[in-house]
Scaffold this motif. Structure first.
Motif, mmCIF file in Angstrom:
data_model
loop_
_atom_site.group_PDB
_atom_site.id
_atom_site.type_symbol
_atom_site.label_atom_id
_atom_site.label_comp_id
_atom_site.label_asym_id
_atom_site.label_seq_id
_atom_site.Cartn_x
_atom_site.Cartn_y
_atom_site.Cartn_z
ATOM 1 N N GLU A 181 0.831 -1.193 0.000
ATOM 2 C CA GLU A 181 0.000 0.000 0.000
ATOM 3 C C GLU A 181 0.873 1.254 0.000
ATOM 4 O OE1 GLU A 181 -3.586 2.070 2.665
ATOM 5 O OE2 GLU A 181 -2.745 0.103 3.219
ATOM 6 N N GLY A 182 0.600 2.165 -0.898
ATOM 7 C CA GLY A 182 1.353 3.406 -0.982
ATOM 8 C C GLY A 182 2.682 3.286 -1.693
ATOM 9 N N ALA A 203 8.820 0.518 -3.571
ATOM 10 C CA ALA A 203 9.243 1.524 -2.601
ATOM 11 C C ALA A 203 8.168 2.585 -2.467
ATOM 12 C CB ALA A 203 10.558 2.163 -3.027
ATOM 13 N N ARG A 204 8.193 3.274 -1.346
ATOM 14 C CA ARG A 204 7.355 4.446 -1.165
ATOM 15 C C ARG A 204 8.152 5.658 -1.642
ATOM 16 N NH1 ARG A 204 6.837 4.086 3.914
ATOM 17 N NH2 ARG A 204 7.796 5.990 4.720
ATOM 18 N N VAL A 205 7.554 6.468 -2.441
ATOM 19 C CA VAL A 205 8.244 7.643 -2.985
ATOM 20 C C VAL A 205 7.594 8.901 -2.426
ATOM 21 C CG1 VAL A 205 8.877 8.893 -5.074
ATOM 22 C CG2 VAL A 205 8.863 6.385 -5.078
ATOM 23 N N PHE A 213 12.440 2.421 1.509
ATOM 24 C CA PHE A 213 12.363 0.972 1.377
ATOM 25 C C PHE A 213 12.004 0.308 2.698
ATOM 26 C CE2 PHE A 213 15.575 1.933 -2.003
ATOM 27 C CZ PHE A 213 14.845 1.472 -3.083
ATOM 28 N N ARG A 214 11.123 -0.676 2.615
ATOM 29 C CA ARG A 214 10.925 -1.569 3.755
ATOM 30 C C ARG A 214 12.242 -2.310 4.039
ATOM 31 N NH1 ARG A 214 7.158 -5.528 1.507
ATOM 32 N NH2 ARG A 214 6.944 -4.357 -0.427
#
Length: 271
Positions: A144-145, A163-165, A178-179
């Motif tokens: 998610e996201g 990745a979340r940006v 990054f997780r």
């Protein structure tokens, strides 16, 4: 010292305050030649890339033992070294002028100065750990996201990672987050690719919970130290400098797999 023992130095010896991993230019890119050692490095480089290390006594002992292993394999490439009382003695040839005696500094470290072509590297364990686990990892879609990002020169195969940006004007307009498990896959991919394309990929590894990035070109600059990225409160790792750029992939694009996997760079052999 056996190859296993030298490998154990990087596996079991934590970095002391101010230390980084260094490596002597190897005669051959294979075991037991590629071994890293922890050292404090002086800000000024010599002849461009090479650092000036200062070694703890126990690390200097390990370097001496390692040289006893690799010197017989290629005596024209490696020096010999041993301790005489508290003096580290390095032999770069047979003549008297090739005998270098190094005493401990006020902090108890042995400054090698310009002896040897040492450079900023990664721990031995990181370079030996190829991307088998990452390649065999089950494909994961972005969470998610998250969106998809890629890293790698245009001439090489790229890896795709979720990745979340985030937008950030101070970071060139973009921050990639990054997780932890994705950060691990990214680190494995970059360090593996660096072995094949050292001018194009950074060395990236974990030191405890810290993600460490050694830039392939910036490490030759006076005063450069590796970039250390600590996890945020959510455990994620924020890449917020343009020295490690990631490209955004379109949400839907023919030929793009919407999952992450470490893709072997062109020409890279299986381990």
């Amino acid at each position: 010292m056996s190859t296993l023992a030298t490998a154990d130095l990087t596996a079991g010896t934590p970095l002391a305050a101010g230390e980084n991993w260094i490596e002597l230019v190897p005669a051959v890119h294979a075991e037991p030649h590629q071994v890293s050692f922890p050292a404090v490095i002086e800000p000024r480089r010599h002849h461009g890339l090479w650092v000036r290390p200062r070694l703890r006594r126990e690390v200097a002992d390990a370097v001496c033992e390692w040289l006893n292993v690799v010197y017989p394999i290629d005596p024209d490439w490696y020096p010999l070294a041993r301790f005489e009382d508290d003096q580290l003695v390095v032999f770069t040839g047979d003549a008297a002028r090739h005998r270098h005696e190094i005493g401990p500094d006020v902090g108890g470290r042995y400054p090698l100065g310009e002896l040897g072509r040492w450079f900023l590297s990664a721990p031995t364990r990181a370079r030996r750990h190829r991307t088998v686990a990452a390649r065999n990892r089950r494909l994961q879609s972005p969470g998610e996201g998250e969106t998809l990002v890629s890293y790698g020169p245009g001439t090489h195969a790229r890896s795709v990672f979720p990745a979340r940006v985030e937008s950030c004007a101070a970071a060139g307009g973009r921050v990639v987050v990054f997780r932890p498990e994705i950060a691990q896959a990214v680190a494995e991919y970059c360090t593996s690719a660096n072995q094949e394309f050292p001018d194009d990929y950074p060395l990236v590894y974990f030191e405890g919970g810290t993600l460490v990035h050694v830039h392939q070109h910036h490490r030759a600059r006076d005063g450069y130290l590796p970039w250390r990225i600590d996890p945020g409160p959510d455990g994620a790792y924020r890449v917020d400098r343009d020295e490690w750029p990631f490209d955004l992939l379109p949400g839907k694009s023919e030929g793009i797999v919407h999952a992450f996997r470490a893709i072997r760079p062109t020409g890279e052999k299986r381990p």
